[in-house]
Design an enzyme around this catalytic site. Structure first.
Site, PDB file in Angstrom:
ATOM      1  N   THR B 185       0.761  -1.082  -0.203  1.00 41.81           N
ATOM      2  CA  THR B 185      -0.007   0.007   0.055  1.00 41.81           C
ATOM      3  C   THR B 185       0.808   1.392   0.122  1.00 41.81           C
ATOM      4  O   THR B 185       1.923   1.197   0.667  1.00 41.81           O
ATOM      5  CB  THR B 185      -0.942   0.021   1.277  1.00 41.81           C
ATOM      6  OG1 THR B 185      -0.089   0.245   2.471  1.00 41.81           O
ATOM      7  CG2 THR B 185      -1.667  -1.227   1.566  1.00 41.81           C
ATOM      8  N   GLU B 331      -5.884  -3.638  -0.364  1.00 44.13           N
ATOM      9  CA  GLU B 331      -6.113  -4.586   0.491  1.00 44.13           C
ATOM     10  C   GLU B 331      -7.635  -5.217   0.017  1.00 44.13           C
ATOM     11  O   GLU B 331      -7.831  -6.371   0.638  1.00 44.13           O
ATOM     12  CB  GLU B 331      -6.587  -4.120   2.078  1.00 44.13           C
ATOM     13  CG  GLU B 331      -5.428  -3.390   2.709  1.00 44.13           C
ATOM     14  CD  GLU B 331      -4.847  -2.138   2.220  1.00 44.13           C
ATOM     15  OE1 GLU B 331      -5.242  -1.350   1.165  1.00 44.13           O
ATOM     16  OE2 GLU B 331      -4.505  -1.205   3.219  1.00 44.13           O
ATOM     17  N   LYS B 436     -13.435  17.837  11.795  1.00 45.85           N
ATOM     18  CA  LYS B 436     -14.385  17.635  12.852  1.00 45.85           C
ATOM     19  C   LYS B 436     -14.508  19.211  13.504  1.00 45.85           C
ATOM     20  O   LYS B 436     -13.696  19.607  14.081  1.00 45.85           O
ATOM     21  CB  LYS B 436     -14.082  16.452  13.914  1.00 45.85           C
ATOM     22  CG  LYS B 436     -14.961  16.014  14.625  1.00 45.85           C
ATOM     23  CD  LYS B 436     -14.745  14.624  15.168  1.00 45.85           C
ATOM     24  CE  LYS B 436     -16.113  14.002  15.767  1.00 45.85           C
ATOM     25  NZ  LYS B 436     -15.464  12.740  16.406  1.00 45.85           N
ATOM     26  N   TRP B 441     -19.251  16.420  12.099  1.00 42.75           N
ATOM     27  CA  TRP B 441     -18.326  16.254  10.723  1.00 42.75           C
ATOM     28  C   TRP B 441     -18.794  16.755   9.576  1.00 42.75           C
ATOM     29  O   TRP B 441     -19.960  17.075   9.206  1.00 42.75           O
ATOM     30  CB  TRP B 441     -18.682  14.665  10.425  1.00 42.75           C
ATOM     31  CG  TRP B 441     -17.633  13.628  11.426  1.00 42.75           C
ATOM     32  CD1 TRP B 441     -16.928  14.137  12.497  1.00 42.75           C
ATOM     33  CD2 TRP B 441     -17.598  12.523  11.290  1.00 42.75           C
ATOM     34  NE1 TRP B 441     -16.461  12.955  13.201  1.00 42.75           N
ATOM     35  CE2 TRP B 441     -16.752  11.857  12.497  1.00 42.75           C
ATOM     36  CE3 TRP B 441     -18.018  11.228  10.476  1.00 42.75           C
ATOM     37  CZ2 TRP B 441     -16.263  10.288  12.692  1.00 42.75           C
ATOM     38  CZ3 TRP B 441     -17.770   9.940  10.623  1.00 42.75           C
ATOM     39  CH2 TRP B 441     -16.949   9.708  11.779  1.00 42.75           C
TER      40      TRP B 441
END
Lengths: 543, 543
Positions: B185, B331, B436, B441
């Site tokens: 990754t 993944e 935040k 959010w």
């Protein structure tokens, strides 16, 4: 080196969860005596949980077999999911078998509970006293289960079994190689032999069905599953449809042309699957009722026996329906091949490939071997017995030590034919139906297809009969259409420029119907014995 | 109860055998400096066998890693098959990583041999002295490998390695759970982490890609694989295409709009896949060259970062190309979701679903969880971190004990968003990019998409920056198109009726280009640090 991938099993539970969660609004529509009834995939998930709770209460445990004796309907579909997902084994009994075969099968499988549709109760009641391991019968549908009482078995109504059960079930984690379902082959020789599908094989087969090179069901498709659910998992359609989010239309016992056309017209399936006989019936019905509408159908999967080219052309040219011939058997889950030509092949060349048994599906490996077991080339010319292997191909039979069907890890299919370099399979015979005339093979299947191309012929079966000079010669058993007439000489002339001279049958018989097995295939063993017994009027016709 | 199914493994060898046997006439076409070169799948099979023999002669053994440092071309594809099928492990090195990351990765994987394309030799030569386990470098293409000599490693030309080798290979029987390939990754924090794909996961992923609900490649399709083959297996296209019998078009290093359009026009792909930036470039190029023809393209798969709705509409309305947004990561092999609306959803409702990250693919299970790890409803409203599991999802990282990314058998994806009852995923943020503001959010992704809908905006990235009053507030970093102009006030006004009032950014900066990671994603960590270092001119804009 170990991979870092999750050790996540392939299970029927995975199909159930995917279909009923994300496609909860899709429908299961079942035909009834006077209409249709329908549930959503969301409700299907609920009822499947309830059925699993009910069966658990009846004492059904992990690995135990629960049989179905049912047409294609909603409850059968619920059983398709509840039984494997709870860790038990779905055993679909073929309702068309003789009573003693059903008893042999159910006893060998040690079925504990049987789900029986009331519409076919008399068939079942007759065999029930012979079922030694069955302790409970669950009756589906309305009617008097009275006749069952005498059996001494517990009897409970399906609806009562589900009533009040919790609507979710904590599905167990299953080994993907554990048994999910079993089905017996309807062999015309010897006792039926059991094939036990695993969760893994069922999952992979469903995925393969849904690849775009195969049937490729998508969300919003509507699948009319005419093939019986007791016959090789209805060619995998129930699982593949739920996996893809495709509505399922289930015709119950209403398999005649008229109710099928009614269902097509009203519920507009995009895809359907059935044996050629059904599609032939539907075609005759449509000719008699040209106002009927089957325009929703895009693709029809057809197999089990050779699909006449003329019928395929008629469906495509008159109704816009593509008939896709497939090849497989109970032992292959069943999809092994599908006759889709490459897109650059068109016209008559495409029809030639369309008329083949199919092109080998991804995941299935195929080869042909000669009598000595030597592998022959896939050159479209060499003829041999077809062998297959792969993750949804059986490697043995249940409690059956006969290994004659297996060869170095390959399944001997009993089908004889050619494979071309692109993987298209042309069947020339069942191994047991091969006609060996003076040391040369004659393909009974090709003769049948050629005879059926004659406009007067409805059906034709060709079998080997003993011959003093040539050891074996073909006998043609022909069904002439109601409004037509023909003769042995005319049909023989019709074949002249189509097949090798030594293939031309000298023996012809005209019959009302070709004898068929319980799953609709020509019963050649039976035809041969009728001929041997002198039952047929045989016309001799030579040059 | 045991099933009777064959214990047949799912392997890359199965894909190779199927594709090169039955689709032997299909093509692999690679772009070169002055044209194209092409081989058939049949020749591919031959060369794959030769490469395996060559690597075996170099001492490569079962389980050993062989790395590639290559663009998308024929030799890279040959390595994709030869290395896994011989039982070794294909390790695709990301050529865009920094030298020290490449060294870390190759050393941790203990790569033994590396295949290096001569066109990027200088990049590799710089890092070679740090590669402690590599003993041999195989050079692909023309040029002087002289600079490698100083390294003390063995050096051999790819063509010389294959020369004279047998054209078939007796492929070993492999455990399907053994490693087939690995990929690291490109994490923006900490060292890259290795994902090791198994034969099984690769096979299942390819089958899933080919289901009709997903990409559904078919025989005769032509796949233009723009996504780098070192990036999550080019989204699985090479294996899926060979499995389906679809031609593969490989653009090598020629990834600019003009050579891509050349290749589309000449070789007529039906399908292509790349990140949004590439399709944006192609779109700009087509505007400047309206005579160019991309009409062969039917579907384009796009992902890696959010795909602007305007771009999707423009491709569809002007060019008849359906852009299909997908979601996944290294993944997840990577396909986990694809944004295909149900067929009954049309018009703007369909576009809303098309603009989602995708609908969960069959075989992948998904859920969202809150900060405490509690599972939230898939109601299209609750926002949480997305977790996935399934047979092609990673369950750990290679030689990395950090389990923070795993939760009760699920992979924590690091993506934050909503899942609706039909399985459509809307991403609001990467977990690490969440803004935040005063306890609420704000979705940076939705802000970016809204800003990018403004006609003057080419690209926009939104990141969290510290704020005294609200703890965090959004900063919008915007790239204005060459021939356009706009202002913070105008863009803020443009957002007014699109997002909640408290989402409206006060801080704006106009930049020439959004910093990107090695795989083309917005590098928000870098943007935040540039802001912190005071590199950006920031315009304040409030009501």
């Amino acid at each position: 080196m170990a991979s870092t991938m999750q050790d996540f099993p392939l299970t029927v539970t995975g199909i159930l969860r995917h279909g009923t969660t994300w496609y909860s609004g899709r429908k299961v529509i079942s035909r009834t005596a006077d209409g249709y009834r329908e549930i959503s995939f969301g409700e299907l998930g609920t009822r499947v949980a309830q059925l699993a709770h009910g069966l658990r209460q009846l004492g059904v445990s992990t690995g135990q077999r629960v049989a179905t004796f049912m047409p294609n309907n909603q409850e059968h579909l619920e059983a398709y999911f509840a039984i494997p997902c709870m860790g038990s084994v779905l055993h679909t009994l073929n309702i068309r078998l003789a009573g003693e075969q059903i008893a042999f099968i159910a006893n060998q499988a040690e079925d504990s509970v049987v789900l029986v549709d009331m519409s076919i109760l008399p068939l079942f009641t007759a065999v029930l006293p012979s079922l030694t391991t069955v302790h409970t019968v669950v009756t589906v549908g309305e009617g008097d289960p009275g006749p069952l009482a005498a059996s001494g078995k517990s009897v409970i109504r399906y609806d009562d079994l589900l009533e009040g059960q919790p609507t979710t079930y904590d599905w167990p984690e299953l080994d993907e190689k554990s048994a999910a379902a079993m089905c017996y082959t309807s062999g015309t020789t010897g006792n039926p032999k059991g094939v036990v599908y695993s969760h893994r094989s069922t999952y992979l087969h469903s995925m393969s069905v849904n690849t775009a090179n195969a049937i490729g069901l998508v969300d919003g498709d509507r699948v009319l599953a005419v093939v019986p659910m007791f016959h090789a998992n209805a060619w995998g359609q129930p699982y593949a449809a739920v996996m893809a989010g495709a509505d399922l239309l289930l015709p119950d016992k209403y398999l005649q042309a008229e109710p099928l056309v009614d269902m097509i017209e009203l519920h507009r399936p995009t895809f359907a699957a059935a044996v050629p006989t059904i599609w032939n019936d539907v075609l005759q019905f449509l000719h008699a009722h040209p106002e009927r509408d089957i325009s929703s159908l895009k693709t029809v999967c057809c197999g089990g026996s050779a699909v006449p080219l003329g019928m395929m052309k008629e469906y495509e040219q008159h109704f816009g329906v593509v008939i896709r011939q497939g090849w497989g058997m109970t032992e292959t889950s069943p999809l092994a091949a599908l006759a889709t030509p490459p897109p650059e092949v068109t016209g008559e060349d495409a029809w030639t490939l369309r008329a083949s048994a199919g092109r080998v599906a991804c995941g299935v490996e195929i080869r042909i071997v000669d009598d000595a077991g030597a592998v022959l080339p896939n050159d479209g010319k060499a003829v041999g017995e077809i062998e297959v292997r792969g993750p949804w191909i059986t490697g043995s039979y249940y409690q059956n030590a006969d290994n004659a069907k297996f060869h170095d890890g390959w399944l001997r299919t009993g089908d004889v034919g050619r494979v071309d370099p692109q993987g298209f399979i042309t069947l020339t015979d069942r191994a047991k139906d091969v006609i060996k005339s003076g040391g040369e093979w004659i393909s009974s299947v090709e003769l049948e297809l050629c005879i059926m191309e004659h406009p007067a012929v409805l059906e034709a079966a060709v079998v080997a009969v003993p011959d003093e000079r040539w050891q074996e010669r073909p006998l043609a058993a022909v069904v002439i259409k109601n409004d037509a007439s023909s003769s042995a000489q005319e049909l023989r002339d019709h074949l002249c420029d189509k097949v090798a001279r030594f293939w031309l049958p000298e023996r012809w018989t005209f019959i009302d119907e070709v004898p068929k097995t319980s799953v609709g295939k020509f019963d050649k063993k039976h035809i041969r014995s009728l001929y041997a017994d002198g039952v047929y009027d045989v016309v001799e016709c030579r040059d």
